[in-house]
Design an enzyme around this catalytic site. Structure first.
Site, PDB file in Angstrom:
ATOM      1  N   GLY A   1       0.853  -1.188   0.000  1.00 48.53           N
ATOM      2  CA  GLY A   1       0.000   0.000   0.000  1.00 48.53           C
ATOM      3  C   GLY A   1       0.884   1.231   0.000  1.00 48.53           C
TER       4      GLY A   1
ATOM      5  N   ARG B   1       1.866  -3.542  12.577  1.00 49.90           N
ATOM      6  CA  ARG B   1       1.269  -3.643  13.908  1.00 49.90           C
ATOM      7  C   ARG B   1       1.796  -4.931  14.531  1.00 49.90           C
ATOM      8  NH1 ARG B   1       0.172   0.995  13.726  1.00 49.90           N
ATOM      9  NH2 ARG B   1      -1.878   1.999  13.741  1.00 49.90           N
TER      10      ARG B   1
ATOM     11  N   GLU C   1       1.884  -4.276  23.129  1.00 51.65           N
ATOM     12  CA  GLU C   1       2.485  -2.995  23.506  1.00 51.65           C
ATOM     13  C   GLU C   1       1.796  -2.403  24.726  1.00 51.65           C
ATOM     14  OE1 GLU C   1       3.468  -1.663  19.005  1.00 51.65           O
ATOM     15  OE2 GLU C   1       2.842  -0.049  20.339  1.00 51.65           O
TER      16      GLU C   1
ATOM     17  N   HIS D   1       7.791   2.092  18.718  1.00 53.73           N
ATOM     18  CA  HIS D   1       6.666   2.520  17.867  1.00 53.73           C
ATOM     19  C   HIS D   1       6.811   3.991  17.435  1.00 53.73           C
ATOM     20  CE1 HIS D   1       2.243   1.469  16.829  1.00 53.73           C
ATOM     21  NE2 HIS D   1       2.800   2.236  15.898  1.00 53.73           N
ATOM     22  N   ILE D   2       7.877   4.242  16.691  1.00 51.36           N
ATOM     23  CA  ILE D   2       8.175   5.626  16.269  1.00 51.36           C
ATOM     24  C   ILE D   2       8.147   5.783  14.748  1.00 51.36           C
ATOM     25  CG2 ILE D   2       9.478   6.384  18.311  1.00 51.36           C
ATOM     26  CD1 ILE D   2      12.073   5.567  16.805  1.00 51.36           C
TER      27      ILE D   2
HETATM   28  P1  NAP Z   1      -2.449   1.011   3.109  1.00 57.29           P
HETATM   29  O1  NAP Z   1      -2.088   2.064   2.134  1.00 57.29           O
HETATM   30  O2  NAP Z   1      -3.892   0.711   3.351  1.00 57.29           O
HETATM   31  O3  NAP Z   1      -1.699  -0.342   2.669  1.00 57.29           O
HETATM   32  C1  NAP Z   1      -1.935  -1.592   3.242  1.00 57.29           C
HETATM   33  C2  NAP Z   1      -1.706  -2.653   2.169  1.00 57.29           C
HETATM   34  O4  NAP Z   1      -1.899  -3.955   2.743  1.00 57.29           O
HETATM   35  C3  NAP Z   1      -2.699  -2.547   1.008  1.00 57.29           C
HETATM   36  O5  NAP Z   1      -2.019  -2.780  -0.191  1.00 57.29           O
HETATM   37  C4  NAP Z   1      -3.686  -3.677   1.310  1.00 57.29           C
HETATM   38  O6  NAP Z   1      -4.340  -4.188   0.173  1.00 57.29           O
HETATM   39  C5  NAP Z   1      -2.769  -4.712   1.892  1.00 57.29           C
HETATM   40  N1  NAP Z   1      -3.515  -5.709   2.648  1.00 57.29           N
HETATM   41  C6  NAP Z   1      -4.600  -5.539   3.441  1.00 57.29           C
HETATM   42  N2  NAP Z   1      -5.012  -6.708   3.965  1.00 57.29           N
HETATM   43  C7  NAP Z   1      -4.177  -7.654   3.467  1.00 57.29           C
HETATM   44  C8  NAP Z   1      -4.093  -9.046   3.620  1.00 57.29           C
HETATM   45  N3  NAP Z   1      -4.966  -9.717   4.371  1.00 57.29           N
HETATM   46  N4  NAP Z   1      -3.106  -9.700   2.967  1.00 57.29           N
HETATM   47  C9  NAP Z   1      -2.231  -9.045   2.188  1.00 57.29           C
HETATM   48  N5  NAP Z   1      -2.260  -7.705   1.994  1.00 57.29           N
HETATM   49  C10 NAP Z   1      -3.225  -7.020   2.625  1.00 57.29           C
HETATM   50  O7  NAP Z   1      -1.832   1.327   4.537  1.00 57.29           O
HETATM   51  P2  NAP Z   1      -0.440   2.059   4.860  1.00 57.29           P
HETATM   52  O8  NAP Z   1      -0.672   3.516   4.999  1.00 57.29           O
HETATM   53  O9  NAP Z   1       0.604   1.571   3.938  1.00 57.29           O
HETATM   54  O10 NAP Z   1      -0.192   1.510   6.351  1.00 57.29           O
HETATM   55  C11 NAP Z   1      -0.072   0.122   6.609  1.00 57.29           C
HETATM   56  C12 NAP Z   1      -0.144  -0.120   8.089  1.00 57.29           C
HETATM   57  O11 NAP Z   1       1.052   0.338   8.688  1.00 57.29           O
HETATM   58  C13 NAP Z   1      -1.248   0.658   8.823  1.00 57.29           C
HETATM   59  O12 NAP Z   1      -2.482  -0.019   8.766  1.00 57.29           O
HETATM   60  C14 NAP Z   1      -0.710   0.765  10.227  1.00 57.29           C
HETATM   61  O13 NAP Z   1      -1.207  -0.297  11.013  1.00 57.29           O
HETATM   62  C15 NAP Z   1       0.798   0.626  10.056  1.00 57.29           C
HETATM   63  N6  NAP Z   1       1.524   1.865  10.401  1.00 57.29           N
HETATM   64  C16 NAP Z   1       2.466   1.816  11.377  1.00 57.29           C
HETATM   65  C17 NAP Z   1       3.189   2.964  11.698  1.00 57.29           C
HETATM   66  C18 NAP Z   1       4.220   2.946  12.779  1.00 57.29           C
HETATM   67  O14 NAP Z   1       4.325   3.912  13.505  1.00 57.29           O
HETATM   68  N7  NAP Z   1       4.999   1.906  12.912  1.00 57.29           N
HETATM   69  C19 NAP Z   1       2.943   4.166  11.015  1.00 57.29           C
HETATM   70  C20 NAP Z   1       1.977   4.166  10.024  1.00 57.29           C
HETATM   71  C21 NAP Z   1       1.250   3.022   9.718  1.00 57.29           C
HETATM   72  P3  NAP Z   1      -5.724  -3.477  -0.375  1.00 57.29           P
HETATM   73  O15 NAP Z   1      -5.242  -2.259  -1.104  1.00 57.29           O
HETATM   74  O16 NAP Z   1      -6.314  -4.517  -1.226  1.00 57.29           O
HETATM   75  O17 NAP Z   1      -6.551  -3.150   0.833  1.00 57.29           O
END
Ligand code: NAP
Length: 327
Positions: free
Chosen positions: A157, A240, A269, A287-288
């Site tokens: 994504g 996550r 966490e 978690h940064i």
């Molecule tokens: P995003 O743009 O929605 O990308 C998520 C990707 O994962 C999409 O391509 C989605 O496919 C795919 N996906 C969803 N369910 C799946 C599954 N069951 N199997 C395989 N692929 C799957 O989200 P993002 O902005 O990149 O963020 C991703 C995640 O990172 C967030 O949800 C959050 O939990 C985490 N995050 C963590 C931090 C941190 O501080 N460490 C910061 C930001 C985000 P589809 O397009 O088909 O839905």
């Protein structure tokens, strides 16, 4: 003009509070750290909007406590696994998030962790600080090259793509697995190749996780998947914590099933599996992923903007449950 009542569950950058303050009477929790559940339940009473963080569980009980007045839950995060979106939708409450704005910053952190674990930077830092660095040594802290290796991205994504772009600069081959393959032109532009998860795990030197936490992705990486990875491979998780079975990861690291891991997120966490703290082949971050001043400020403004738009009857830009508008 109606002033809306809004509760913000923890201090966020001032720029966001200023946007809220133009239209709302804002109460910000003054408690340091995550707000205790009983305080949250008390504070949301009679509010029109809640600006919540990923550390707040916003479930039916919270929505009920807020009562009929609640119209929007604005999450200060891209992920929204802390919110019962189905329940919110059933009650006609909008849920919003802050995606995109943090993708590059989180991709930077992902690469920082990947490089840190491969090149043993944290071990080196400890060595220098402990006064045990006695000079250049041909065999000191030999790590793994990153350039030219194969990167496996799980979830392509916004963040996954930003990581893929960085990998090109390191001449890496990039494989990805996601819910669906990208259109061929986009794959070509990003220079990525779609494979099923087992193939990705078997081929990648570095596996990095960028899926949201859902029922389908809970423990997506467990004992079986870790066993499919190369013994020389590394796992990076900035998605996550519960996407990885943390106990299985500890075993894999201890028993040499994989070589190392770099983690920004943890299954329970802020608790961390005790043994992770003692293993040298792990880099741990608190978690940064999105924690740069600029990005956290933009997230605050975006979360505030989403909330204000929802309350003023406009469509928020980042609406998680658009079906709520149909009802
Ligand atoms: P995003 O743009 O929605 O990308 C998520 C990707 O994962 C999409 O391509 C989605 O496919 C795919 N996906 C969803 N369910 C799946 C599954 N069951 N199997 C395989 N692929 C799957 O989200 P993002 O902005 O990149 O963020 C991703 C995640 O990172 C967030 O949800 C959050 O939990 C985490 N995050 C963590 C931090 C941190 O501080 N460490 C910061 C930001 C985000 P589809 O397009 O088909 O839905």
């Amino acid at each position: 003009m109606e002033r809306y009542r809004v509760f913000v569950t923890r201090a966020i950058p001032q720029e966001g509070l200023e946007i809220l303050g133009r239209f709302c009477d804002v109460e910000v929790s003054a408690i340091p750290g995550a707000i205790p559940r009983e305080v949250l339940l008390e504070k949301v009473k009679g509010k029109h909007g809640i600006l919540a963080l990923l550390t707040d569980t916003i479930d039916r009980e919270v929505m009920e406590a807020a009562s009929e007045t609640l119209r929007v839950i604005s999450n200060y995060a891209a992920g929204f696994n802390n919110i019962d979106v189905e329940e919110a939708t059933r009650r006609g409450i909008m849920v919003t998030n802050t995606p995109g704005v943090l993708a590059e910053t989180t991709a930077d952190l992902t690469f920082a962790l990947l490089l840190a674990v491969a090149r043993r930077i944290v071990e080196g830092d400890k060595l220098v600080r402990s006064g045990q660095f006695t000079g250049w040594d041909p065999l000191l802290l030999l790590g793994e090259d990153v350039y030219g290796k194969t990167l496996g991205i799980v979830g392509l994504g916004r963040i996954g793509k930003a990581v893929a772009r960085r990998a090109l600069g390191f001449s890496m081959q990039v494989l990805y697995y996601s819910r669906r393959a990208l259109p061929k032109e986009e794959e070509k532009a990003l220079r990525v190749r779609y494979v099923e998860l087992p193939e990705l795990l078997q081929c990648a030197d570095f596996v990095t996780l960028h899926v949201p936490l859902t029922e389908a992705t809970h423990h997506l990486i467990g004992e079986r998947e870790l066993a499919m990875m190369k013994k020389s491979a590394y796992l990076v998780n900035t998605s996550r914590g519960p996407v990885v079975d943390e106990k299985a990861l500890v075993r894999a690291l201890r028993e040499g099933i994989i070589r190392g891991a770099a983690l920004d997120v943890f299954e329970n966490e802020p608790d961390v599996e005790e043994e992770l703290l003692t293993l040298p082949n792990v880099v741990l971050a608190p978690h940064i992923g999105s924690a740069s001043l600029a990005t956290r400020t933009r997230m605050a403004m975006m979360a505030a903007d989403n909330l204000v738009k929802a309350l003023r009857g406009e469509r928020p830009e980042y609406l998680v449950n658009p079906e709520v508008l149909k009802g």
